[in-house]
Each structure stands twice: as C-alpha cells, then as structure tokens.
Design a protein around this motif. Structure first.
Motif, PDB file in Angstrom:
ATOM      1  N   ASP A 189      29.460  41.173  36.939  1.00  0.00           N
ATOM      2  CA  ASP A 189      29.682  40.907  38.469  1.00  0.00           C
ATOM      3  C   ASP A 189      28.590  40.080  38.776  1.00  0.00           C
ATOM      4  O   ASP A 189      27.334  40.647  38.724  1.00  0.00           O
ATOM      5  CB  ASP A 189      29.961  42.170  39.367  1.00  0.00           C
ATOM      6  CG  ASP A 189      31.493  42.540  39.184  1.00  0.00           C
ATOM      7  OD1 ASP A 189      32.142  41.877  38.672  1.00  0.00           O
ATOM      8  OD2 ASP A 189      31.131  43.669  39.557  1.00  0.00           O
ATOM      9  N   GLN A 221      32.128  35.290  44.223  1.00  0.00           N
ATOM     10  CA  GLN A 221      31.543  36.171  43.154  1.00  0.00           C
ATOM     11  C   GLN A 221      32.573  35.591  41.742  1.00  0.00           C
ATOM     12  O   GLN A 221      33.362  35.022  41.653  1.00  0.00           O
ATOM     13  CB  GLN A 221      32.582  37.481  43.376  1.00  0.00           C
ATOM     14  CG  GLN A 221      32.200  38.641  42.313  1.00  0.00           C
ATOM     15  CD  GLN A 221      32.692  39.967  42.846  1.00  0.00           C
ATOM     16  OE1 GLN A 221      32.948  40.258  43.898  1.00  0.00           O
ATOM     17  NE2 GLN A 221      32.755  40.981  41.929  1.00  0.00           N
ATOM     18  N   TRP A 280      27.078  36.600  41.592  1.00  0.00           N
ATOM     19  CA  TRP A 280      27.517  35.761  42.806  1.00  0.00           C
ATOM     20  C   TRP A 280      26.717  34.296  42.346  1.00  0.00           C
ATOM     21  O   TRP A 280      25.804  34.090  42.353  1.00  0.00           O
ATOM     22  CB  TRP A 280      27.026  36.422  43.872  1.00  0.00           C
ATOM     23  CG  TRP A 280      27.884  35.972  45.103  1.00  0.00           C
ATOM     24  CD1 TRP A 280      27.533  34.841  46.093  1.00  0.00           C
ATOM     25  CD2 TRP A 280      28.917  36.471  45.894  1.00  0.00           C
ATOM     26  NE1 TRP A 280      28.082  34.620  47.000  1.00  0.00           N
ATOM     27  CE2 TRP A 280      29.124  35.771  46.952  1.00  0.00           C
ATOM     28  CE3 TRP A 280      29.535  37.564  45.382  1.00  0.00           C
ATOM     29  CZ2 TRP A 280      30.296  35.968  47.725  1.00  0.00           C
ATOM     30  CZ3 TRP A 280      30.808  37.875  46.276  1.00  0.00           C
ATOM     31  CH2 TRP A 280      31.058  36.965  47.537  1.00  0.00           C
TER      32      TRP A 280
END
Length: 169
Positions: free
Chosen positions: A75, A89, A77
C-alpha cells in the motif's frame, strides 16, 4: 456554533471533539489557507472523514463506524502532482513519487483518510493530508493532523460517516 459531527482543529495545536480537548501535531509549515504540494503545511477547511487504515500486524482493529481496512506492504499513496493517480492510494511497487503506508515508525499505524483535495485531486494542491498518530513530543507533521493512539481510538469510537474535520487558523 459547534456542530455535533465536526472535529475542530485550531492552529494552536488543539483538537476538540464532543466536549473533549486533545493536543495535536500540525504541519511544520503551519496552518495555511492555500495549500501547495511539499509546503509542509496543514490546510484550513472542512474535510469529511472517509475511511480508516491500520496496521493489523502491530495492533488491534480500531472500533469505528467508518470502513476500516488493513494496511499491507504493497500500500502506497501517490504524491506526484504530474501523475494521474495523484493523491490516491496506489499499489507498490509504483514508479511515480509516493509514500509507503506501511512505515517503520508508528505514525501511520492508524490513518484516517480525509476528503482533502480528492474530488477531483488538483495537481500541486496537496496530497496525503491524513489524520494519523503523533510522534513522541508532538513534533510537526508534513501537513497532517496527528494525535496519540489513545485519543485516536477514543475519537474513532464515536465518529460516523458524516463526521467532518474543520481546520482553522
């Protein structure tokens, strides 16, 4: 007048919610009305609390009415204002400039994604302005609002999908 579903953040480093006051860390660039990418400032405005991300490998799931999702190693951003995925994201690896959400420090162990510059994202108007956990001593953020884990969990128990954060000078 105080609204029931508004968290108030003042430039003096205080956050008020449902009759309680908490200390908070703000951007090293202060609180500004005209946010630009990389200025380190916290933007004034009214932002809806959208969803919560947390580190399930380090802590228990926060109790919250918002959508709560685990942060994974992939993950990130996007903070590249020239990229179409700016201020969203993304999945790592990611070629453009980005933040990793699974950090080695604890500040992103709980992240509340807010509606800052997201509908649609405007290039250079700021990315990754989150409500997250504070460093020891409440040292300044890169433009986010940060509080202790205890305060975050206390607040998250009572927010709803129509709760807003109001940041003012």
């Amino acid at each position: 007048m105080t609204q029931k579903n508004e968290i108030y953040v003042s430039a003096d480093g205080t956050l008020r919610w449902q009759g309680k006051t908490y200390p908070c860390a703000l951007g090293k660039g202060g609180v500004v009305e005209d946010k630009t990418e990389g200025d380190g400032a916290t933007p004034t405005g009214r932002y809806r609390l959208k969803r919560v991300l947390y580190r399930a490998d380090k802590m228990t799931r926060p109790e919250c009415a918002l959508n709560v999702t685990e942060i994974n190693a992939t993950d990130g951003w996007c903070d590249d204002p020239t990229h179409p995925a700016y201020n969203t994201q993304v999945t790592l690896p990611f070629a453009a400039s980005h933040e990793e959400l699974r950090r080695t420090d604890n500040i992103y162990d709980i992240i509340v994604v807010m509606s800052h510059n997201d509908n649609p994202p405007v290039p250079y108007k700021g990315s990754a302005v989150f409500f997250h956990l504070a460093r020891d001593g409440f040292t300044p953020t890169q433009g986010c609002v940060a509080i202790t884990e205890e305060a975050m969990r206390d607040i998250l128990k009572t927010v709803t999908d129509d709760t807003y954060m109001v940041i003012s000078l």
